[in-house]
Each structure stands twice: as C-alpha cells, then as structure tokens.
Scaffold this motif. Sequence first.
Motif, mmCIF file in Angstrom:
data_model
loop_
_atom_site.group_PDB
_atom_site.id
_atom_site.type_symbol
_atom_site.label_atom_id
_atom_site.label_comp_id
_atom_site.label_asym_id
_atom_site.label_seq_id
_atom_site.Cartn_x
_atom_site.Cartn_y
_atom_site.Cartn_z
ATOM 1 N N SER A 171 78.147 -8.596 20.796
ATOM 2 C CA SER A 171 78.699 -9.682 21.598
ATOM 3 C C SER A 171 79.956 -10.266 20.959
ATOM 4 O O SER A 171 80.924 -10.590 21.652
ATOM 5 C CB SER A 171 77.645 -10.772 21.790
ATOM 6 N N PHE A 182 78.403 -14.718 26.326
ATOM 7 C CA PHE A 182 78.109 -14.277 24.954
ATOM 8 C C PHE A 182 76.637 -13.890 24.835
ATOM 9 O O PHE A 182 76.299 -12.856 24.250
ATOM 10 C CB PHE A 182 78.448 -15.391 23.965
ATOM 11 N N GLU A 185 75.936 -10.587 26.754
ATOM 12 C CA GLU A 185 76.389 -9.416 26.012
ATOM 13 C C GLU A 185 75.520 -9.148 24.792
ATOM 14 O O GLU A 185 75.294 -7.991 24.426
ATOM 15 C CB GLU A 185 77.855 -9.598 25.594
ATOM 16 N N ALA A 186 75.007 -10.200 24.165
ATOM 17 C CA ALA A 186 74.104 -10.022 23.026
ATOM 18 C C ALA A 186 72.824 -9.315 23.462
ATOM 19 O O ALA A 186 72.313 -8.434 22.748
ATOM 20 C CB ALA A 186 73.789 -11.366 22.386
#
Length: 220
Positions: A171, A182, A185-186
């Motif tokens: 991320s 964020f 994406e993590a």
Amino acid sequence: MNTPESREGNIIRYAVYLIGYVMVFAVVKLVTRKSPLHVWDLILFAITAAMVLLFYGYRYIRENRFFARDFKLPWLGNFSAVVLMTLVITATRISISYLQSYGKIGYYDFQTIYLRNQSVNMFWFLVLVQGIVLPILQEFLATGFLFNYAFRRSTKQVAIIGIIVSGLLFSVLNYQSSILNFIIEALYGMLFAWSYMYSQTLWLPMYLSVLSGILTVIMV
C-alpha cells in the motif's frame, strides 16, 4: 555481505531496490503531470522501467539460488484457487468502482489524473504503468525480496506477520492520499502475499496484482 543470508547485505540490497522503484515512480509522476504526453518523457520512462525490471529479475533469479524451498507450486498448479482469487479480485474491483461512482470511496490519484485529462494516450499509458509495470515491481519488493530477506522461517507466526507487513508495504508503494484507499490496497497486498506463501512462486501474486491494476484503470 555477498549472499542474501547476510542481514547487513540484505538491508543495503533492499535499499538499492527501493531507490530503483522510486526512480520509476518519479518518472511516472513526471510524465503524467503533462498533457498531452511528451515523447521524450515516454522514452525516459521506457528506459528507466526496462532497466529496473531487468535488474529486479536478474537479482531475484540469482538470489533464489541461495534459498532452498520445501516446495514450489506452479502458479496454475491449483487451477480452482487461481480462478477463485481471480473472481474475488474482479468482483471487489467492480464493487469499488461502483462505490467510487457514487462518491462513497475516493478515486485513486492516477484515476484523478486520467479524469482530468481523459485522453486516449493517457489511458493506455496508465494501463501500461499502473496495470503492468508498477504492479510487477511492487510484487518484487513487497513479496519476493521481502520474504526472501525477512520472513523465511516456516512458522505460522512468521507467515502472518510477513503477510501483514507485505500488505502495508504494498500500500505504501502505491502511495494513495486517501486513508480508505490505503487500507483497501493494504488488504489487496495481504491477499497477494498470501498467494505467494501458498504457491511459493512469484508468478501468482504478480498475475493477481497485474489483474487488479488493469481493472482499476479500465473501470475509471
């Protein structure tokens, strides 16, 4: 210092790899802030990306000789698992795009760039960069090199910590100004890391990351 089993050597090597990624990322920012795209900027990107991709590939193949693996599943070795993960990524990306269209989730930074310009050339450049080049580089850094250097012990605790760290790093490498993006994406990064642990090959997380990247671009 000369083998990947050296802690000091690994830190130095990983720092060099990060510098290579930052170079490519910086060139991408340089290219996308100009509209229309400039040919010399595209040439600079092509040269930089090719050099870093070849460097990563060469180093990863070379370093893998130092690490014995208990098994290595071909990335299509469990076809049903690959299909399931493909469907999960496709369905979640469609859902995220739907929520973005209604303002529930913010757009990614590169999506905002495209929406501001909306040119055919910019679209295909983003497909190449955000859909292929950067996802491959990110998987080298967030899974391949990271697990080779820091998370090689075959214990459940190490695997869980490695997956979490890999997701967060993935991320960070994507660099999104939105906290929600964020986190999203993590979570994707953790899924890719799990697929790497599952298959013990980098091909599967690379495929999933490229699929996710391309879908993110074309669903703007």
